[in-house]
Every structure is written in C-alpha cells, then in structure tokens.
Write a protein that holds these residues in place. Structure first.
Motif, PDB file in Angstrom:
ATOM      1  N   THR A  96     -42.195   4.182   9.909  1.00  0.00           N
ATOM      2  CA  THR A  96     -41.500   5.448   9.718  1.00  0.00           C
ATOM      3  C   THR A  96     -40.034   5.180   9.403  1.00  0.00           C
ATOM      4  O   THR A  96     -39.485   4.137   9.765  1.00  0.00           O
ATOM      5  CB  THR A  96     -41.605   6.357  10.961  1.00  0.00           C
ATOM      6  N   PHE A  97     -39.403   6.145   8.728  1.00  0.00           N
ATOM      7  CA  PHE A  97     -38.031   5.954   8.256  1.00  0.00           C
ATOM      8  C   PHE A  97     -37.256   7.249   8.414  1.00  0.00           C
ATOM      9  O   PHE A  97     -37.619   8.273   7.831  1.00  0.00           O
ATOM     10  CB  PHE A  97     -38.061   5.530   6.774  1.00  0.00           C
ATOM     11  N   GLY A  98     -36.199   7.232   9.231  1.00  0.00           N
ATOM     12  CA  GLY A  98     -35.383   8.427   9.391  1.00  0.00           C
ATOM     13  C   GLY A  98     -34.503   8.347  10.619  1.00  0.00           C
ATOM     14  O   GLY A  98     -34.531   7.372  11.372  1.00  0.00           O
ATOM     15  N   PRO A 121     -22.257  24.010  30.055  1.00  0.00           N
ATOM     16  CA  PRO A 121     -22.202  22.545  30.142  1.00  0.00           C
ATOM     17  C   PRO A 121     -21.276  22.019  31.227  1.00  0.00           C
ATOM     18  O   PRO A 121     -21.524  20.982  31.821  1.00  0.00           O
ATOM     19  CB  PRO A 121     -21.719  22.139  28.743  1.00  0.00           C
ATOM     20  N   ALA A 122     -20.190  22.744  31.526  1.00  0.00           N
ATOM     21  CA  ALA A 122     -19.252  22.271  32.542  1.00  0.00           C
ATOM     22  C   ALA A 122     -19.805  22.426  33.952  1.00  0.00           C
ATOM     23  O   ALA A 122     -19.267  21.853  34.897  1.00  0.00           O
ATOM     24  CB  ALA A 122     -17.937  23.032  32.428  1.00  0.00           C
ATOM     25  N   LEU A 123     -20.887  23.211  34.089  1.00  0.00           N
ATOM     26  CA  LEU A 123     -21.392  23.519  35.433  1.00  0.00           C
ATOM     27  C   LEU A 123     -22.669  22.781  35.782  1.00  0.00           C
ATOM     28  O   LEU A 123     -23.185  22.929  36.879  1.00  0.00           O
ATOM     29  CB  LEU A 123     -21.629  25.031  35.550  1.00  0.00           C
ATOM     30  N   GLY A 124     -23.200  22.026  34.866  1.00  0.00           N
ATOM     31  CA  GLY A 124     -24.435  21.316  35.155  1.00  0.00           C
ATOM     32  C   GLY A 124     -24.522  20.054  34.330  1.00  0.00           C
ATOM     33  O   GLY A 124     -24.099  20.008  33.181  1.00  0.00           O
ATOM     34  N   ALA A 125     -25.083  19.015  34.924  1.00  0.00           N
ATOM     35  CA  ALA A 125     -25.201  17.742  34.215  1.00  0.00           C
ATOM     36  C   ALA A 125     -26.380  17.796  33.254  1.00  0.00           C
ATOM     37  O   ALA A 125     -27.500  18.106  33.662  1.00  0.00           O
ATOM     38  CB  ALA A 125     -25.396  16.606  35.219  1.00  0.00           C
ATOM     39  N   PRO A 126     -26.172  17.528  31.965  1.00  0.00           N
ATOM     40  CA  PRO A 126     -27.287  17.526  31.015  1.00  0.00           C
ATOM     41  C   PRO A 126     -28.171  16.302  31.216  1.00  0.00           C
ATOM     42  O   PRO A 126     -27.716  15.237  31.630  1.00  0.00           O
ATOM     43  CB  PRO A 126     -26.593  17.488  29.658  1.00  0.00           C
ATOM     44  N   ALA A 127     -29.462  16.474  30.913  1.00  0.00           N
ATOM     45  CA  ALA A 127     -30.394  15.349  30.936  1.00  0.00           C
ATOM     46  C   ALA A 127     -30.259  14.592  29.619  1.00  0.00           C
ATOM     47  O   ALA A 127     -30.142  15.191  28.545  1.00  0.00           O
ATOM     48  CB  ALA A 127     -31.816  15.847  31.123  1.00  0.00           C
ATOM     49  N   LEU A 128     -30.303  13.273  29.694  1.00  0.00           N
ATOM     50  CA  LEU A 128     -30.091  12.420  28.529  1.00  0.00           C
ATOM     51  C   LEU A 128     -31.419  11.856  28.052  1.00  0.00           C
ATOM     52  O   LEU A 128     -32.237  11.399  28.849  1.00  0.00           O
ATOM     53  CB  LEU A 128     -29.140  11.284  28.902  1.00  0.00           C
ATOM     54  N   GLY A 129     -31.631  11.890  26.745  1.00  0.00           N
ATOM     55  CA  GLY A 129     -32.841  11.322  26.162  1.00  0.00           C
ATOM     56  C   GLY A 129     -32.609  11.028  24.692  1.00  0.00           C
ATOM     57  O   GLY A 129     -31.465  10.934  24.248  1.00  0.00           O
ATOM     58  N   ILE A 130     -33.675  10.897  23.937  1.00  0.00           N
ATOM     59  CA  ILE A 130     -33.566  10.671  22.498  1.00  0.00           C
ATOM     60  C   ILE A 130     -34.510  11.609  21.770  1.00  0.00           C
ATOM     61  O   ILE A 130     -35.493  12.089  22.338  1.00  0.00           O
ATOM     62  CB  ILE A 130     -33.878   9.206  22.100  1.00  0.00           C
ATOM     63  N   GLY A 131     -34.227  11.886  20.512  1.00  0.00           N
ATOM     64  CA  GLY A 131     -35.096  12.729  19.710  1.00  0.00           C
ATOM     65  C   GLY A 131     -34.913  12.465  18.230  1.00  0.00           C
ATOM     66  O   GLY A 131     -33.786  12.326  17.758  1.00  0.00           O
ATOM     67  N   GLY A 132     -36.012  12.411  17.513  1.00  0.00           N
ATOM     68  CA  GLY A 132     -35.994  12.221  16.061  1.00  0.00           C
ATOM     69  C   GLY A 132     -37.414  12.280  15.549  1.00  0.00           C
ATOM     70  O   GLY A 132     -38.308  11.636  16.118  1.00  0.00           O
ATOM     71  N   ALA A 133     -37.661  13.062  14.518  1.00  0.00           N
ATOM     72  CA  ALA A 133     -39.028  13.287  14.053  1.00  0.00           C
ATOM     73  C   ALA A 133     -39.750  11.979  13.746  1.00  0.00           C
ATOM     74  O   ALA A 133     -40.910  11.781  14.132  1.00  0.00           O
ATOM     75  CB  ALA A 133     -39.014  14.188  12.826  1.00  0.00           C
ATOM     76  N   GLU A 134     -39.070  11.085  13.045  1.00  0.00           N
ATOM     77  CA  GLU A 134     -39.754   9.864  12.588  1.00  0.00           C
ATOM     78  C   GLU A 134     -40.041   8.904  13.730  1.00  0.00           C
ATOM     79  O   GLU A 134     -41.099   8.275  13.776  1.00  0.00           O
ATOM     80  CB  GLU A 134     -38.914   9.192  11.501  1.00  0.00           C
ATOM     81  N   SER A 135     -39.106   8.775  14.678  1.00  0.00           N
ATOM     82  CA  SER A 135     -39.399   7.923  15.836  1.00  0.00           C
ATOM     83  C   SER A 135     -40.451   8.571  16.734  1.00  0.00           C
ATOM     84  O   SER A 135     -41.260   7.870  17.358  1.00  0.00           O
ATOM     85  CB  SER A 135     -38.129   7.608  16.625  1.00  0.00           C
ATOM     86  N   ASN A 136     -40.474   9.913  16.805  1.00  0.00           N
ATOM     87  CA  ASN A 136     -41.542  10.585  17.543  1.00  0.00           C
ATOM     88  C   ASN A 136     -42.912  10.212  16.988  1.00  0.00           C
ATOM     89  O   ASN A 136     -43.862   9.961  17.735  1.00  0.00           O
ATOM     90  CB  ASN A 136     -41.376  12.102  17.462  1.00  0.00           C
ATOM     91  N   VAL A 137     -43.018  10.182  15.662  1.00  0.00           N
ATOM     92  CA  VAL A 137     -44.279   9.805  15.012  1.00  0.00           C
ATOM     93  C   VAL A 137     -44.645   8.366  15.357  1.00  0.00           C
ATOM     94  O   VAL A 137     -45.795   8.060  15.700  1.00  0.00           O
ATOM     95  CB  VAL A 137     -44.170   9.989  13.483  1.00  0.00           C
ATOM     96  N   ARG A 145     -33.079   0.913  22.635  1.00  0.00           N
ATOM     97  CA  ARG A 145     -33.759   0.448  23.847  1.00  0.00           C
ATOM     98  C   ARG A 145     -34.965   1.340  24.178  1.00  0.00           C
ATOM     99  O   ARG A 145     -36.037   0.847  24.538  1.00  0.00           O
ATOM    100  CB  ARG A 145     -32.777   0.430  25.012  1.00  0.00           C
ATOM    101  N   GLU A 146     -34.787   2.643  24.041  1.00  0.00           N
ATOM    102  CA  GLU A 146     -35.866   3.566  24.398  1.00  0.00           C
ATOM    103  C   GLU A 146     -37.042   3.447  23.435  1.00  0.00           C
ATOM    104  O   GLU A 146     -38.209   3.430  23.856  1.00  0.00           O
ATOM    105  CB  GLU A 146     -35.350   5.006  24.408  1.00  0.00           C
ATOM    106  N   ILE A 147     -36.754   3.357  22.139  1.00  0.00           N
ATOM    107  CA  ILE A 147     -37.846   3.260  21.164  1.00  0.00           C
ATOM    108  C   ILE A 147     -38.590   1.937  21.330  1.00  0.00           C
ATOM    109  O   ILE A 147     -39.818   1.888  21.315  1.00  0.00           O
ATOM    110  CB  ILE A 147     -37.306   3.440  19.736  1.00  0.00           C
TER     111      ILE A 147
END
Length: 342
Positions: free
Chosen positions: A11-13, A27-43, A71-73
């Motif tokens: 896959t490429f993207g 955003p100032a009142l809560g810590a966001p959850a960290l992750g990754i996202g991308g259509a091609e890596s999802n595939v 690292r995650e992929i």
C-alpha cells in the motif's frame, strides 16, 4: 479468481498521528488519546492480520510522531518503507467526539512530509517491493494532497503494471480535502489504470456524476458497478454500509450482507474491508470469499474504538447481538454512508 505467486499486498499513502479528544471536553480540559490513522496503512494492517505479507510505502517527518507511526505499523506485522523528511513534519488528525460518538475528523496535513512526496520517493527499494507484490493498493486521498503525491501515485502504478502486478484503487473521497469537481478528473485518472476498484455508492455516483441512489440499493449498486467497469477496472466492489457489499467481475454479481454488530466507531471500517478483501483475493479465493472476509473484518472495526484496532480481534466474535432499542446500532460493516471523515 485471482492468485499470485507472491500473495502479498503493498500500500502507498500517508499515515498521520491521531489525537482522539474526550467527549464533551475542550482540549485544555482533557488529555487526548494518542494513536495513528491512515487509509493505506489501515489496509496493510488488516491484510497482515490475515497472514498476508504486507508493506506500507510513504514519507514521514523525522520527528517523534514519525517514530510513533513507524513503530506502530511495524508492530502490527507490516513492513515499513518510509523516507524520513528532515524538515516537514508528520501529519496530524484530530478525532472529535460528541456524546461518546465520533462526530468529526479534522486534518492537519498541509505541509506534511507525505504532502511533499514526489515520484522520486518511489525509489529503487519501493519499486522492487511493488514489482514483487501480488497487488498494489492506493486511494484517492493521495492525489488530493497535491501534484507531487499525484505523480508519486502514478509512478507506483506504472511500476506495478510493468511487472504484471494488480492495481487496486479505493476512491476514498474526502470533501474536506477537495471539491467533487476538482476530485473527479484526478480520480478518473486512477480508476482507468486500476484492475480492482473500491467505492461507496455515493463515491460511485460522484465519479459518474449522478445522484446517489436511495432506493433498491443492491440493484442500483449493480448498475453503478456495471458503468464503472466500462472505465477500465475488471473488478468493481461497492461498499454499501449497513446494507453490505457488492462486487462485479466478468459480468457476474456477488453480494454479501453486513455482519450485525453493536457499532462503536465506523471510521476505518471501509479500509479494513479492503484489506481483508485483497488479502483473500491474492490467495486465489473467489469473489464471494473476498466479500465475506471484508464484511467480517469491517464489522470488527465498527465494533471497537479506533481506526484499525478492531482488526486485532480477528477471527474473534462479533460481540453481543444488536440492541433492539437502538436501531442505529444494528448493522454496519463498512462506513461510507456515515463516515465522519467527510
């Protein structure tokens, strides 16, 4: 039926860091959850989950976010071939929630490392990976990033076609990135070079410049698929959200219903569908098996938070039966009818 001497997916993207904001929290009142996202890596991750060798090609910033993405992929069993840009940053997306449900995705990808891709980024190592694959998969998101990424996508396609490798394209239209009028010619240029085409019914209607069907969904989808095959792809797969999916190949139509699940988050389910479909395809199984694998994998993603994390449940259960008091949670396997990424 399609089989490959090397049943693998490339896959490429672009893949970005994903920040998920807590529901009803500034955003100032809560810590966001960290992750990754991308259509091609999802595939690629979905295909890898089915045991198919998978490679993801891209460009990342030479920064901590780029380290996280790579690292995650890699951690999901996908080979990563990604140049690191010393200047441009890794892209970012923010997923907003309202009432515990994903409501909107905002992109911060202008000027990102991947937005600066050119044909030169499809270097000898990338070319070798593409030429050895069973299928090369791209999406309409890449040309939306600009002329450089467009040239890179077409360079990847040239290498695949010269090597006899199947080319797969998912329309994956994002109205937040470009208008329909700008997108249509660029998407058509990809579609005409594709062997396998994926689209939602709304995206098929966009490509063909007609209203989206609202009645008799499977019959309308079959008509759309027939018209799309005239553009070049030998195989057209339409993702129909809660209705299921349909594929047309060699004039024959196959259908599959959506698996019933309690829906948590539809984002990424269409990518999971594609990954499972392609993994099954390169192993030489028939279209019906490809559709079923896609519907199952898409359902798993709908049943879990995140863009791809649900694929880790394969081949697990589909969770509890749908709640009859919440009909909106009843059936979904792939999300194009409701995708908050628009």
């Amino acid at each position: 039926m399609v089989s490959s001497s090397n049943p693998s997916v490339v896959t490429f993207g672009e893949t970005m860091v994903r920040l998920s904001l807590p529901g009803h929290a500034h955003p100032a009142l809560g810590a966001p959850a960290l992750g990754i996202g991308g259509a091609e890596s999802n595939v690629a991750i979905a295909a890898a989950r089915l045991g198919v060798d998978s490679t993801w090609l891209s460009v990342l910033g030479d920064d901590d976010f780029g380290d996280l993405v790579e690292r995650e992929i890699r951690g999901q069993g996908v080979r990563v071939l990604a140049r690191r840009d010393p200047v441009a940053p890794t892209g970012l997306l923010v997923k907003e929630f309202r009432g515990g449900w994903p409501s909107r995705v905002r992109y911060y990808r202008a000027g990102s490392a991947a937005a600066g891709m050119t044909a030169a980024d499809v270097d000898d190592t990338a070319a070798a990976a593409i030429a050895a694959a069973g299928v090369l998969h791209l999406t309409g998101i890449t040309p939306a990033l600009g002329p450089g990424p467009t040239a890179a996508a077409h360079r990847a396609i040239e290498i695949a076609r010269a090597a006899g490798v199947l080319v797969s394209v998912d329309v994956n239209y994002r109205s937040s990135l470009w208008s329909a009028d700008r997108a249509r010619p660029a998407l058509l240029a990809l579609i005409r070079r594709a062997d396998v085409l994926f689209a939602g019914s709304d995206e098929a209607a966009l490509i063909l410049d007609r209203p989206e069907p609202v009645d008799d969904i499977f019959r309308a989808a079959a008509d759309l698929a027939a018209e799309l095959t005239r553009l070049g792809p030998g195989q057209v797969v339409l993702k129909l959200g809660r209705h299921g999916a349909l594929a047309r190949r060699d004039g024959a139509i196959d259908e599959v219903p959506a698996y019933p699940v309690t829906v948590v988050d539809t984002v990424g389910a269409g990518d999971a569908f594609v990954g499972a479909y392609l993994a099954t395809l390169v192993r030489g199984q028939d279209v019906k098996a490809c559709l079923d694998a896609g519907a199952r994998m898409g359902a798993l993603v709908c049943a879990a938070p995140g863009d791809w994390e649900g694929v880790l449940d394969w081949p697990g259960s589909f969770g509890p039966p749908p709640d009859p008091d919440r009909p909106d949670l009843g059936r979904a396997a792939h999300p194009h009818a409701d995708d908050v990424r628009r």
